[in-house]
Design a protein around this motif. Sequence first.
Motif, mmCIF file in Angstrom:
data_model
loop_
_atom_site.group_PDB
_atom_site.id
_atom_site.type_symbol
_atom_site.label_atom_id
_atom_site.label_comp_id
_atom_site.label_asym_id
_atom_site.label_seq_id
_atom_site.Cartn_x
_atom_site.Cartn_y
_atom_site.Cartn_z
ATOM 1 N N ALA A 146 0.813 -1.217 0.000
ATOM 2 C CA ALA A 146 0.000 0.000 0.000
ATOM 3 C C ALA A 146 0.845 1.265 0.000
ATOM 4 N N PRO A 147 1.598 1.511 -1.093
ATOM 5 C CA PRO A 147 2.335 2.767 -1.169
ATOM 6 C C PRO A 147 1.387 3.962 -1.096
ATOM 7 N N MET A 148 1.888 5.057 -0.546
ATOM 8 C CA MET A 148 1.059 6.242 -0.307
ATOM 9 C C MET A 148 1.330 7.329 -1.348
ATOM 10 N N ALA A 149 0.343 8.200 -1.558
ATOM 11 C CA ALA A 149 0.479 9.288 -2.514
ATOM 12 C C ALA A 149 -0.386 10.461 -2.063
ATOM 13 N N LEU A 150 -0.365 11.528 -2.835
ATOM 14 C CA LEU A 150 -1.170 12.714 -2.567
ATOM 15 C C LEU A 150 -2.343 12.743 -3.541
ATOM 16 N N PHE A 151 -3.555 12.603 -3.015
ATOM 17 C CA PHE A 151 -4.775 12.738 -3.802
ATOM 18 C C PHE A 151 -5.219 14.200 -3.699
ATOM 19 N N TYR A 152 -5.417 14.863 -4.838
ATOM 20 C CA TYR A 152 -5.689 16.303 -4.744
ATOM 21 C C TYR A 152 -6.648 16.783 -5.826
ATOM 22 N N ARG A 153 -7.319 17.900 -5.529
ATOM 23 C CA ARG A 153 -8.237 18.552 -6.458
ATOM 24 C C ARG A 153 -7.455 19.467 -7.407
ATOM 25 N N ALA A 267 -3.154 5.924 1.072
ATOM 26 C CA ALA A 267 -2.627 4.754 0.373
ATOM 27 C C ALA A 267 -3.331 4.514 -0.953
ATOM 28 N N VAL A 268 -2.749 3.666 -1.749
ATOM 29 C CA VAL A 268 -3.279 3.337 -3.066
ATOM 30 C C VAL A 268 -4.724 2.852 -2.985
ATOM 31 N N TRP A 269 -5.056 2.108 -1.941
ATOM 32 C CA TRP A 269 -6.410 1.564 -1.835
ATOM 33 C C TRP A 269 -7.449 2.638 -1.534
ATOM 34 N N ASN A 270 -6.981 3.851 -1.263
ATOM 35 C CA ASN A 270 -7.909 4.952 -1.052
ATOM 36 C C ASN A 270 -8.550 5.424 -2.355
ATOM 37 N N ALA A 271 -7.952 5.081 -3.484
ATOM 38 C CA ALA A 271 -8.446 5.593 -4.773
ATOM 39 C C ALA A 271 -9.918 5.270 -5.022
ATOM 40 N N PRO A 272 -10.363 4.013 -4.915
ATOM 41 C CA PRO A 272 -11.788 3.739 -5.127
ATOM 42 C C PRO A 272 -12.678 4.242 -3.998
ATOM 43 N N ILE A 338 -8.115 -5.192 -8.108
ATOM 44 C CA ILE A 338 -7.570 -3.884 -8.485
ATOM 45 C C ILE A 338 -8.706 -2.896 -8.712
ATOM 46 N N LYS A 339 -9.738 -3.336 -9.406
ATOM 47 C CA LYS A 339 -10.858 -2.438 -9.721
ATOM 48 C C LYS A 339 -11.681 -2.096 -8.482
ATOM 49 N N ALA A 340 -12.022 -3.101 -7.687
ATOM 50 C CA ALA A 340 -12.944 -2.893 -6.567
ATOM 51 C C ALA A 340 -12.259 -2.413 -5.299
ATOM 52 N N ALA A 341 -11.059 -2.927 -5.032
ATOM 53 C CA ALA A 341 -10.396 -2.636 -3.764
ATOM 54 C C ALA A 341 -9.181 -1.734 -3.911
ATOM 55 N N GLY A 342 -8.785 -1.448 -5.140
ATOM 56 C CA GLY A 342 -7.632 -0.582 -5.347
ATOM 57 C C GLY A 342 -6.335 -1.181 -4.845
ATOM 58 N N ILE A 343 -6.173 -2.493 -4.937
ATOM 59 C CA ILE A 343 -4.960 -3.106 -4.409
ATOM 60 C C ILE A 343 -3.766 -2.818 -5.329
ATOM 61 N N TYR A 344 -2.595 -2.832 -4.757
ATOM 62 C CA TYR A 344 -1.343 -2.852 -5.504
ATOM 63 C C TYR A 344 -0.755 -4.233 -5.243
ATOM 64 N N PRO A 345 -0.775 -5.120 -6.256
ATOM 65 C CA PRO A 345 -0.520 -6.541 -6.012
ATOM 66 C C PRO A 345 0.823 -6.856 -5.363
ATOM 67 N N ALA A 346 0.786 -7.838 -4.478
ATOM 68 C CA ALA A 346 2.022 -8.351 -3.875
ATOM 69 C C ALA A 346 2.698 -9.336 -4.814
ATOM 70 N N ALA A 347 1.916 -9.998 -5.671
ATOM 71 C CA ALA A 347 2.473 -10.932 -6.645
ATOM 72 C C ALA A 347 3.254 -10.151 -7.697
ATOM 73 N N THR A 348 4.476 -10.559 -7.969
ATOM 74 C CA THR A 348 5.320 -9.800 -8.896
ATOM 75 C C THR A 348 4.719 -9.761 -10.299
ATOM 76 N N ALA A 349 4.104 -10.843 -10.738
ATOM 77 C CA ALA A 349 3.481 -10.848 -12.069
ATOM 78 C C ALA A 349 2.318 -9.871 -12.122
ATOM 79 N N GLY A 350 1.682 -9.646 -10.977
ATOM 80 C CA GLY A 350 0.547 -8.733 -10.928
ATOM 81 C C GLY A 350 0.916 -7.295 -11.206
ATOM 82 N N LEU A 351 2.198 -6.946 -11.078
ATOM 83 C CA LEU A 351 2.625 -5.562 -11.272
ATOM 84 C C LEU A 351 2.612 -5.150 -12.741
ATOM 85 N N SER A 352 2.475 -6.125 -13.632
ATOM 86 C CA SER A 352 2.337 -5.810 -15.060
ATOM 87 C C SER A 352 0.910 -6.085 -15.541
#
Length: 435
Positions: A146-153, A267-272, A338-352
């Motif tokens: 769950a890397p974090m970022a800045l969500f902004y208007r 975190a990334v999961w905050n997007a949805p 990814i669509k419903a929960a906004g996950i950033y996959p732990a599986a390495t193949a999932g990152l592509s």
Amino acid sequence: MRSRRMRRAALAAASVVIMAAAGCSSGDGGSDTAGQKATLDFWGWSPGYEEAVAQFNKTHPDIKVNFQKTASGSKGGYTKMLTAAKAGNAPCLAMVGYETMPSFAAAGALQDITEYAAPYKKKFAQWTWNQVSIAGQTFGAPVDSAPMALFYRKDLFAKYGIDKPPATWDEYRAAARKVHRADPDVYLGTFGNDAYNYAGLAWQAGAKWFGTKGDAWQVSLNSPANAKVAGYWQGLIDDKLLKADPSFDPSLYKDMAGGKILSDVNAVWNAPILASSVKDTSGKWAVAPMPVWDADQPAYGNDGGSATAVMKGCEHPEQATEFAMWMSTNKDSLSTLIKAAGIYPAATAGLSHPALSKPDPFYGGQKIYDVFKKETPHVDTGWQWGPTMTQTSTDLTDSLGRAGKGSAALPDLLTSVQKKTAGELKRQGLNVTTP
């Protein structure tokens, strides 16, 4: 009782508990049921999980998973799971955050699935695999980080003359002052009461909370690095530059929708969650990297990450492992999560995975996962959780709320939380050192 000898062995390996002492061997409560039909109960709360379970059941006729939605872990889900484990009627599978895995292990609530999980290890980022492995034993499958970022208007940043998202915390403070001076009813951001969001801020700054040395736990919530983080946010509170809405509260989203709060460090999961909470502002939001302390050596925080844990007493540990690993690695399952929960996959193949490259209409067509991909190599993977996070997070949540209201100073509150945490570790019979 846990023996001192076992505890020393675990701590020397920088582990959190010795599960043999807690009574969780790979055969505990289960048997080798390969080739037999199995029904598995699964408790969790994240969006998308039920759909992923349905996808699995359609393609695995010999394993049926029954998903039961529970309250989130911090709102009673974990208590329910631990109570069930103690009574001997826990589900086979449970959604458990990385931060809570050590607490579940210390309570003897997890089942060792090392022999079944070993073939899957190479499919995951090593640090996420470490989150489900304790003292050489594995207790579940990593789902996400769950890397974090800045969500902004975007529109309101432009309105208040913020030409670009703040890249550093100094720039963040300057932007917060600029916005609030222009309109005292408007704030750049919020100071919430989410203990794990605050953990991500500490994580970014290298402000460790737990560690091990010899046969003792080290607790350092008020270390100099932690004092730096606390002092920064206390300064923003003192200058009244942040709105103290409770985290994930309707009041927060009302202020965001109404243009009273312009951004959120999350975190990334905050997007949805944000997209579903302020639907009428769709297209006006964007995602930028989390502000950093040093632009020349950027480091980012992580707020969350979860596992599909196998609970003690599961009668079908091999099949439970098969499902858990499938949910974390299968392309269709990842698409759903990814669509419903906004996950950033732990599986390495999932990152592509193609879903990570899709433009998001709510964020103005931005490919928001590109931000998290760039940050991930700069997230410290050495962060360690302790076995008392249920207590620590409760105390810290209360403290953050008090700090936000101005009734107490955050640095002082962290000292209090540290004292309570050290006391809880001692109550569990563990050796403790503090700075």
